[in-house]
Scaffold this active site. Structure first.
Site, PDB file in Angstrom:
ATOM      1  N   ASN A   7     -19.162 -15.986  16.792  1.00 53.96           N
ATOM      2  CA  ASN A   7     -18.336 -15.144  16.309  1.00 53.96           C
ATOM      3  C   ASN A   7     -18.768 -13.652  15.774  1.00 53.96           C
ATOM      4  OD1 ASN A   7     -16.552 -14.141  14.399  1.00 53.96           O
ATOM      5  ND2 ASN A   7     -16.482 -15.889  12.953  1.00 53.96           N
ATOM      6  N   LYS A  14     -22.592 -14.334  14.917  1.00 50.27           N
ATOM      7  CA  LYS A  14     -22.849 -15.557  14.157  1.00 50.27           C
ATOM      8  C   LYS A  14     -22.834 -16.458  15.180  1.00 50.27           C
ATOM      9  CE  LYS A  14     -20.749 -18.521  10.811  1.00 50.27           C
ATOM     10  NZ  LYS A  14     -19.748 -18.554  10.043  1.00 50.27           N
ATOM     11  N   ARG A  88     -14.861 -16.301  19.786  1.00 55.70           N
ATOM     12  CA  ARG A  88     -13.730 -16.077  18.583  1.00 55.70           C
ATOM     13  C   ARG A  88     -13.104 -14.904  18.768  1.00 55.70           C
ATOM     14  NH1 ARG A  88     -13.472 -15.153  12.265  1.00 55.70           N
ATOM     15  NH2 ARG A  88     -11.123 -15.766  12.087  1.00 55.70           N
ATOM     16  N   HIS A 177      -6.256 -18.500  11.217  1.00 58.84           N
ATOM     17  CA  HIS A 177      -7.044 -19.715  11.047  1.00 58.84           C
ATOM     18  C   HIS A 177      -6.417 -20.690  12.054  1.00 58.84           C
ATOM     19  CE1 HIS A 177      -7.518 -18.237   6.735  1.00 58.84           C
ATOM     20  NE2 HIS A 177      -8.505 -17.887   7.342  1.00 58.84           N
ATOM     21  N   ARG A 236      -6.911 -11.282  -1.486  1.00 55.54           N
ATOM     22  CA  ARG A 236      -5.659 -10.440  -0.853  1.00 55.54           C
ATOM     23  C   ARG A 236      -4.732 -11.165  -1.653  1.00 55.54           C
ATOM     24  NH1 ARG A 236      -7.152 -12.626   5.120  1.00 55.54           N
ATOM     25  NH2 ARG A 236      -9.172 -13.014   4.457  1.00 55.54           N
ATOM     26  N   ARG A 280     -15.584 -20.512  -7.838  1.00 50.27           N
ATOM     27  CA  ARG A 280     -16.112 -20.943  -8.602  1.00 50.27           C
ATOM     28  C   ARG A 280     -16.507 -20.160  -9.961  1.00 50.27           C
ATOM     29  NH1 ARG A 280     -20.592 -21.574  -4.028  1.00 50.27           N
ATOM     30  NH2 ARG A 280     -19.557 -19.775  -3.398  1.00 50.27           N
ATOM     31  N   GLY A 326     -13.664 -23.513   2.012  1.00 51.32           N
ATOM     32  CA  GLY A 326     -14.549 -23.509   0.906  1.00 51.32           C
ATOM     33  C   GLY A 326     -13.681 -24.081  -0.290  1.00 51.32           C
ATOM     34  N   GLY A 328     -11.043 -25.833  -0.561  1.00 45.10           N
ATOM     35  CA  GLY A 328     -10.385 -27.146  -0.078  1.00 45.10           C
ATOM     36  C   GLY A 328     -11.471 -28.410  -0.057  1.00 45.10           C
ATOM     37  N   ASN A 330     -14.420 -28.022  -1.365  1.00 46.19           N
ATOM     38  CA  ASN A 330     -15.283 -28.362  -2.489  1.00 46.19           C
ATOM     39  C   ASN A 330     -14.712 -28.321  -3.908  1.00 46.19           C
ATOM     40  OD1 ASN A 330     -17.826 -27.966  -1.010  1.00 46.19           O
ATOM     41  ND2 ASN A 330     -16.923 -26.169  -0.287  1.00 46.19           N
ATOM     42  N   GLU A 379     -14.568 -24.661  13.232  1.00 45.90           N
ATOM     43  CA  GLU A 379     -14.071 -23.768  14.157  1.00 45.90           C
ATOM     44  C   GLU A 379     -15.061 -23.469  15.345  1.00 45.90           C
ATOM     45  OE1 GLU A 379     -13.453 -21.737  10.482  1.00 45.90           O
ATOM     46  OE2 GLU A 379     -11.528 -20.599  11.582  1.00 45.90           O
TER      47      GLU A 379
HETATM   48  P1  AMP Z   1     -14.615 -19.870   2.627  1.00 43.46           P
HETATM   49  O1  AMP Z   1     -14.171 -18.588   2.830  1.00 43.46           O
HETATM   50  O2  AMP Z   1     -13.975 -20.902   3.235  1.00 43.46           O
HETATM   51  O3  AMP Z   1     -16.431 -19.675   2.923  1.00 43.46           O
HETATM   52  O4  AMP Z   1     -14.519 -20.291   1.044  1.00 43.46           O
HETATM   53  C1  AMP Z   1     -14.999 -19.429  -0.142  1.00 43.46           C
HETATM   54  C2  AMP Z   1     -14.426 -19.834  -1.214  1.00 43.46           C
HETATM   55  O5  AMP Z   1     -14.621 -21.446  -1.254  1.00 43.46           O
HETATM   56  C3  AMP Z   1     -14.951 -19.152  -2.599  1.00 43.46           C
HETATM   57  O6  AMP Z   1     -13.995 -19.031  -3.399  1.00 43.46           O
HETATM   58  C4  AMP Z   1     -15.623 -20.323  -3.336  1.00 43.46           C
HETATM   59  O7  AMP Z   1     -15.912 -20.104  -4.672  1.00 43.46           O
HETATM   60  C5  AMP Z   1     -15.037 -21.493  -2.980  1.00 43.46           C
HETATM   61  N1  AMP Z   1     -15.987 -22.751  -3.122  1.00 43.46           N
HETATM   62  C6  AMP Z   1     -17.076 -22.843  -2.150  1.00 43.46           C
HETATM   63  N2  AMP Z   1     -17.769 -23.954  -2.892  1.00 43.46           N
HETATM   64  C7  AMP Z   1     -17.084 -24.388  -4.015  1.00 43.46           C
HETATM   65  C8  AMP Z   1     -17.355 -25.244  -5.293  1.00 43.46           C
HETATM   66  N3  AMP Z   1     -18.357 -26.136  -5.210  1.00 43.46           N
HETATM   67  N4  AMP Z   1     -16.304 -25.252  -6.014  1.00 43.46           N
HETATM   68  C9  AMP Z   1     -15.399 -24.252  -6.045  1.00 43.46           C
HETATM   69  N5  AMP Z   1     -14.878 -23.574  -5.304  1.00 43.46           N
HETATM   70  C10 AMP Z   1     -15.990 -23.415  -4.117  1.00 43.46           C
END
Ligand code: AMP
Length: 393
Positions: A7, A14, A88, A177, A236, A280, A326, A328, A330, A379
């Site tokens: 990527n 990456k 990618r 995506h 966004r 978070r 992220g 979804g 966590n 991915e």
């Molecule tokens: P991504 O772009 O898929 O890496 O997702 C990033 C997003 O996932 C950010 O808003 C992070 O705060 C969220 N995220 C990652 N870990 C957690 C967690 N343990 N609790 C809540 N949100 C999380």
């Protein structure tokens, strides 16, 4: 068979090196700040992590160092072990409906569409060019974020605007995506053990999109002409009334690209919470009863639920809803809130199952009308799989 999945960004690269015999990751890492001061690389392998600051004037230098390190660290014995490199590509327009082996003709076609993703496609192409230079005899494969969405019909992909905008300028929904949603669809097919299913795939992270999938094919998706459309995201806005743009230009004395920049970089969770783009952080503020954060979180959830409801109707119901990326994978409270708002569709989740983070889990109870899962997306593996499949054809 060993495959590298790449990527490439404008100043980063990456990688993941896969052993495709068992789809395990042998090594992964990141080359950062390519072409700018303070460049460095990080490589993870065998439970170890090495990192070094090193001059990386171009992507070709990064690729050379990567390949040297793979052999120096005995991660591979020789470069002959690398059978293919998958790349990618963010935007394939309606020219690339599936992954392809890279040829000079493919590079020429990519060049004609780079203006549709000016921040991403030229950078993705830099990655391909660098690997082609360093490994001229190894097949390269291009895997497109948009390709999975090419099965949408005109009703889904056309905007209700003058048809000439589509014919003359290519204005339509392309989505994004797609590699992640396709991975999720494949996993769901395996879980259900059948080809017929109605799936709503929710890739919600810093960027986010929701896709309606019927029998493995995309029917509609929330991102649009660009990844600015659809649900609310970290920075966004997602969908808004387009008349806001000239109004703010007039009020704020900004030009169109400055306002679009606000919508891309200073909206979403960040804009609404006036605090952070990271879920978070926003959730922490919610715990402190911060009003702006609470409204931001609730709007985020509302936009996800809006799209799930829309796609539930479009698919004539849903068998499975999946959360990934992220948030979804966590965010326990966000998933719970979304599922609570879907109770009217018969969604019921197990609160204990929902407490898990970052792993595969079935959230729904046996009496839920829709199965709900968390499936960590991959991915990079999907890119490696496509690369292997095309090489073996
Ligand atoms: P991504 O772009 O898929 O890496 O997702 C990033 C997003 O996932 C950010 O808003 C992070 O705060 C969220 N995220 C990652 N870990 C957690 C967690 N343990 N609790 C809540 N949100 C999380």
């Amino acid at each position: 068979m060993k495959i590298i999945s790449i990527n490439a960004g404008s100043s980063s690269l990456k990688f993941s090196l896969f052993n495709m015999d068992d789809e395990s990751v042998i090594a992964s890492g990141l080359f950062e700040r390519i072409g700018i001061e303070g460049s460095k690389y990080t490589i993870k392998y065998n439970g170890e992590k090495i990192s070094q600051e090193i001059e990386l004037p171009t992507h070709v230098d990064a690729v050379n160092i990567l390949l040297d390190k793979l052999t120096d660290l005995n991660i591979i014995e020789s470069l002959d072990e690398i059978h293919g490199v998958g790349h990618r590509i963010v935007q394939g327009k309606d020219i690339f409906k599936e992954s392809v082996i890279v040829t000079d003709e493919v590079m020429e076609k990519l060049d004609t569409i780079k203006g549709f993703a000016p921040l991403h496609n030229p950078a993705n192409m830099l990655g391909i060019e660098a690997f082609r230079k360093v490994l001229p005899n190894v097949p390269m494969v291009a895997v497109f974020d948009t390709a999975f969405h090419q099965t949408m019909d005109e009703v889904s992909y056309l905007y209700p605007v003058p048809y000439s905008w589509y014919k003359d300028f290519g204005v339509r929904k392309y989505g994004a995506h797609g590699t992640s949603h396709r991975y999720i669809a494949n996993q769901v097919k395996k879980i259900l053990g059948k080809d017929e299913y109605r799936l709503i795939s929710c890739h919600i992270g810093n960027g986010g999109s929701i896709t309606a999938i019927k029998d493995g094919k995309c029917v509609d998706t929330s991102m649009g002409f660009t990844p600015l459309a659809g649900i609310m995201m970290g920075t966004r806005s997602g969908d808004i009334d387009p008349s806001i743009i000239p109004y703010v230009m007039e009020q704020d004395g900004k030009n169109a690209s400055e306002v679009i920049d606000d919508l891309n970089k200073r909206s979403g969770l960040l804009g609404m919470s006036e605090y952070s783009s990271d879920m978070r952080d926003v959730l922490e503020k919610c715990d402190e009863q911060n009003e702006r954060a609470i409204v931001a979180r609730d709007k985020y959830v509302r936009r996800v639920v809006d799209y799930i409801a829309q796609y539930y109707v479009l698919l004539g119901g849903a068998d499975v809803i999946v959360f990934t990326a992220g948030v979804g994978e966590n965010s326990v409270p966000v998933r719970r809130q979304i599922c609570e708002e879907l109770a009217c569709l018969g969604v019921k989740i197990d609160i204990d199952a929902n407490n898990k983070r970052g792993e595969f889990v079935k959230l729904s109870t046996d009496d839920s009308k829709i199965d709900v899962y968390v499936i960590p997306t991959d991915e990079e593996l999907m890119i490696a799989r496509d690369t292997m499949d095309l090489i073996n054809r």
